[in-house]
Structures are given as structure tokens and as C-alpha cells.
Motif scaffolding. Sequence first.
Motif, PDB file in Angstrom:
ATOM      1  N   ASP A 111       0.822  -1.199   0.000  1.00  0.00           N
ATOM      2  CA  ASP A 111       0.000   0.000   0.000  1.00  0.00           C
ATOM      3  C   ASP A 111       0.864   1.260   0.000  1.00  0.00           C
ATOM      4  OD1 ASP A 111      -3.030   0.902   0.640  1.00  0.00           O
ATOM      5  OD2 ASP A 111      -1.627   2.221   1.692  1.00  0.00           O
ATOM      6  N   THR A 112       1.853   1.321   0.879  1.00  0.00           N
ATOM      7  CA  THR A 112       2.708   2.502   0.988  1.00  0.00           C
ATOM      8  C   THR A 112       3.535   2.694  -0.276  1.00  0.00           C
ATOM      9  OG1 THR A 112       2.799   2.305   3.389  1.00  0.00           O
ATOM     10  CG2 THR A 112       4.524   3.613   2.348  1.00  0.00           C
ATOM     11  N   LEU A 113       4.121   1.612  -0.801  1.00  0.00           N
ATOM     12  CA  LEU A 113       4.937   1.733  -2.014  1.00  0.00           C
ATOM     13  C   LEU A 113       4.095   2.201  -3.199  1.00  0.00           C
ATOM     14  CD1 LEU A 113       7.249  -1.402  -1.776  1.00  0.00           C
ATOM     15  CD2 LEU A 113       7.791   0.977  -1.202  1.00  0.00           C
ATOM     16  N   PHE A 114       2.892   1.642  -3.334  1.00  0.00           N
ATOM     17  CA  PHE A 114       2.013   2.043  -4.426  1.00  0.00           C
ATOM     18  C   PHE A 114       1.703   3.533  -4.333  1.00  0.00           C
ATOM     19  CE2 PHE A 114      -1.885   2.672  -6.745  1.00  0.00           C
ATOM     20  CZ  PHE A 114      -1.807   1.798  -7.818  1.00  0.00           C
ATOM     21  N   ARG A 115       1.332   3.991  -3.148  1.00  0.00           N
ATOM     22  CA  ARG A 115       0.983   5.405  -2.960  1.00  0.00           C
ATOM     23  C   ARG A 115       2.195   6.320  -3.141  1.00  0.00           C
ATOM     24  NH1 ARG A 115      -4.289   5.531  -0.796  1.00  0.00           N
ATOM     25  NH2 ARG A 115      -4.893   3.488  -0.006  1.00  0.00           N
ATOM     26  N   LEU A 116       3.375   5.879  -2.706  1.00  0.00           N
ATOM     27  CA  LEU A 116       4.586   6.682  -2.874  1.00  0.00           C
ATOM     28  C   LEU A 116       4.858   6.924  -4.351  1.00  0.00           C
ATOM     29  CD1 LEU A 116       7.191   8.068  -1.927  1.00  0.00           C
ATOM     30  CD2 LEU A 116       8.248   5.801  -1.813  1.00  0.00           C
ATOM     31  N   VAL A 117       4.782   5.876  -5.155  1.00  0.00           N
ATOM     32  CA  VAL A 117       5.034   6.026  -6.590  1.00  0.00           C
ATOM     33  C   VAL A 117       3.921   6.852  -7.232  1.00  0.00           C
ATOM     34  CG1 VAL A 117       5.348   4.818  -8.784  1.00  0.00           C
ATOM     35  CG2 VAL A 117       6.359   3.877  -6.690  1.00  0.00           C
ATOM     36  N   ALA A 118       2.684   6.576  -6.880  1.00  0.00           N
ATOM     37  CA  ALA A 118       1.554   7.286  -7.485  1.00  0.00           C
ATOM     38  C   ALA A 118       1.568   8.777  -7.149  1.00  0.00           C
ATOM     39  CB  ALA A 118       0.237   6.661  -7.039  1.00  0.00           C
ATOM     40  N   TYR A 119       1.728   9.104  -5.881  1.00  0.00           N
ATOM     41  CA  TYR A 119       1.617  10.499  -5.434  1.00  0.00           C
ATOM     42  C   TYR A 119       2.935  11.264  -5.433  1.00  0.00           C
ATOM     43  CZ  TYR A 119      -2.961   9.240  -3.383  1.00  0.00           C
ATOM     44  OH  TYR A 119      -4.242   8.833  -3.166  1.00  0.00           O
ATOM     45  N   GLY A 120       4.045  10.572  -5.244  1.00  0.00           N
ATOM     46  CA  GLY A 120       5.320  11.254  -5.048  1.00  0.00           C
ATOM     47  C   GLY A 120       5.495  11.623  -3.589  1.00  0.00           C
ATOM     48  N   THR A 121       6.704  12.004  -3.243  1.00  0.00           N
ATOM     49  CA  THR A 121       7.075  12.289  -1.861  1.00  0.00           C
ATOM     50  C   THR A 121       6.233  13.399  -1.235  1.00  0.00           C
ATOM     51  OG1 THR A 121       9.348  11.623  -2.332  1.00  0.00           O
ATOM     52  CG2 THR A 121       9.005  12.939  -0.367  1.00  0.00           C
ATOM     53  N   ASP A 122       6.117  14.524  -1.926  1.00  0.00           N
ATOM     54  CA  ASP A 122       5.441  15.678  -1.332  1.00  0.00           C
ATOM     55  C   ASP A 122       3.972  15.395  -1.017  1.00  0.00           C
ATOM     56  OD1 ASP A 122       7.813  17.095  -1.471  1.00  0.00           O
ATOM     57  OD2 ASP A 122       7.270  18.168  -3.305  1.00  0.00           O
ATOM     58  N   ALA A 123       3.250  14.816  -1.969  1.00  0.00           N
ATOM     59  CA  ALA A 123       1.835  14.523  -1.735  1.00  0.00           C
ATOM     60  C   ALA A 123       1.669  13.427  -0.690  1.00  0.00           C
ATOM     61  CB  ALA A 123       1.149  14.123  -3.040  1.00  0.00           C
ATOM     62  N   LEU A 124       2.581  12.453  -0.681  1.00  0.00           N
ATOM     63  CA  LEU A 124       2.509  11.389   0.325  1.00  0.00           C
ATOM     64  C   LEU A 124       2.659  11.981   1.727  1.00  0.00           C
ATOM     65  CD1 LEU A 124       2.293   8.201   0.341  1.00  0.00           C
ATOM     66  CD2 LEU A 124       4.733   8.251   0.858  1.00  0.00           C
ATOM     67  N   GLN A 125       3.618  12.885   1.893  1.00  0.00           N
ATOM     68  CA  GLN A 125       3.798  13.534   3.190  1.00  0.00           C
ATOM     69  C   GLN A 125       2.593  14.393   3.544  1.00  0.00           C
ATOM     70  OE1 GLN A 125       7.556  15.569   2.787  1.00  0.00           O
ATOM     71  NE2 GLN A 125       8.720  13.747   3.372  1.00  0.00           N
ATOM     72  N   ALA A 126       1.997  15.035   2.562  1.00  0.00           N
ATOM     73  CA  ALA A 126       0.809  15.855   2.810  1.00  0.00           C
ATOM     74  C   ALA A 126      -0.373  14.998   3.276  1.00  0.00           C
ATOM     75  CB  ALA A 126       0.424  16.630   1.548  1.00  0.00           C
TER      76      ALA A 126
END
Length: 178
Positions: A111-126
Motif C-alpha cells: 500500500d505505501t509503495l504504491f501510494r509513494l510512486v503514485a503520489y510522489g514524496t510531497d503529496a505522500l507527506q501531505a
Amino acid sequence: MLKRTLILCLAGLTSSLIYAQQQTPPAATPAAAPAAAAAPAGGTMTPVQRADSAPQGTLKNPYKDTDADAVAAGGKLYLNYGCNGCHGGTGGGGMCPPLTNDTWVYGGDDDTLFRLVAYGTDALQAKGYTRKGQENVVGPMPPMGLIVQTDDDLWRILAFVRSNYHGAPECKFGCGSN
């Protein structure tokens, strides 16, 4: 130093994307496994649509890293979408972190890896994610969720990444605090 790293990441990503535009990603097979959250009628979703539609913690890769066909397709997609421009040809690192060791910067679960690639670092942190691990080579992950065409493509890429993991077996999906 950070500015130089960012410029190098951007240059690598740009050249990889130019290369990717010249390539045709392999088509998903008709019998492709479904992703964890339901796809809309008529097809798959973009990675961002998939991540937005699924509650946090529910995304699960339908492909195993032992599935030779999925891994081979994922390897081609990894190159076609330009992941190698920053992470190296088999994910061993380059100007951005390696994808083959025990360090999962935000977590090693699907789940985290998928979201990291999809959103990128900045959006993931947001969205409330925080760093759990640290690498010597750190560049921000750009949002690839609108570049990678389908969630199925991203799942295959992640199966390829997992197949190249060389760290401690117990840390393949995250270790300790990550």
C-alpha cells in the motif's frame, strides 16, 4: 549538494521519459489479476485513481514476485516508464535510493509503495506519511501516478522491484520501524 542532486534527478527522469515515450508498454493480458480495490466498469484505473479510491492500508499487489511473467512485464515497464533513470537498471540505486535493500524510507508494505510512486514524496507527506528509514542517497520521488498509465502497470513494476530485493528476508515488506 541538494540542488545538484535534484538537477541530476530531473535530468535522469527527463531522459528516461523521453525514452519511455518511444517505447510501447506491454499490454496487460486478458486474464490479469484484479487489483485490491474494485476497478470501474470497462477497465483499470490510473495509479492516482486507484490510490484515491482505496482506504489507506488496503492496497495489495495481485502479483507475486515469483510470478515470472508479471516480473518480466514489470521489468520492461520499469525501463519504459523511466524508473531506471533514477533508481538504476535493476533498482540498485543511482542518483536516488536503491530499491533492493532493507531500507524502505516510508514503509515497505504494498500500500505505501504504491501510494509513494503514485503520489510522489510531497503529496505522500501531505497525506500524513512520515519517513521511517533513511538512505545515503535521497532525492524526492516525483509523482509518477499520471505517467504510469494503469494501476496494473504499477503493480507489475512493484512485483519486479520485489523480485530484485537482496536484503534480509524478514524485511522484504518493511523492517522494524518501517
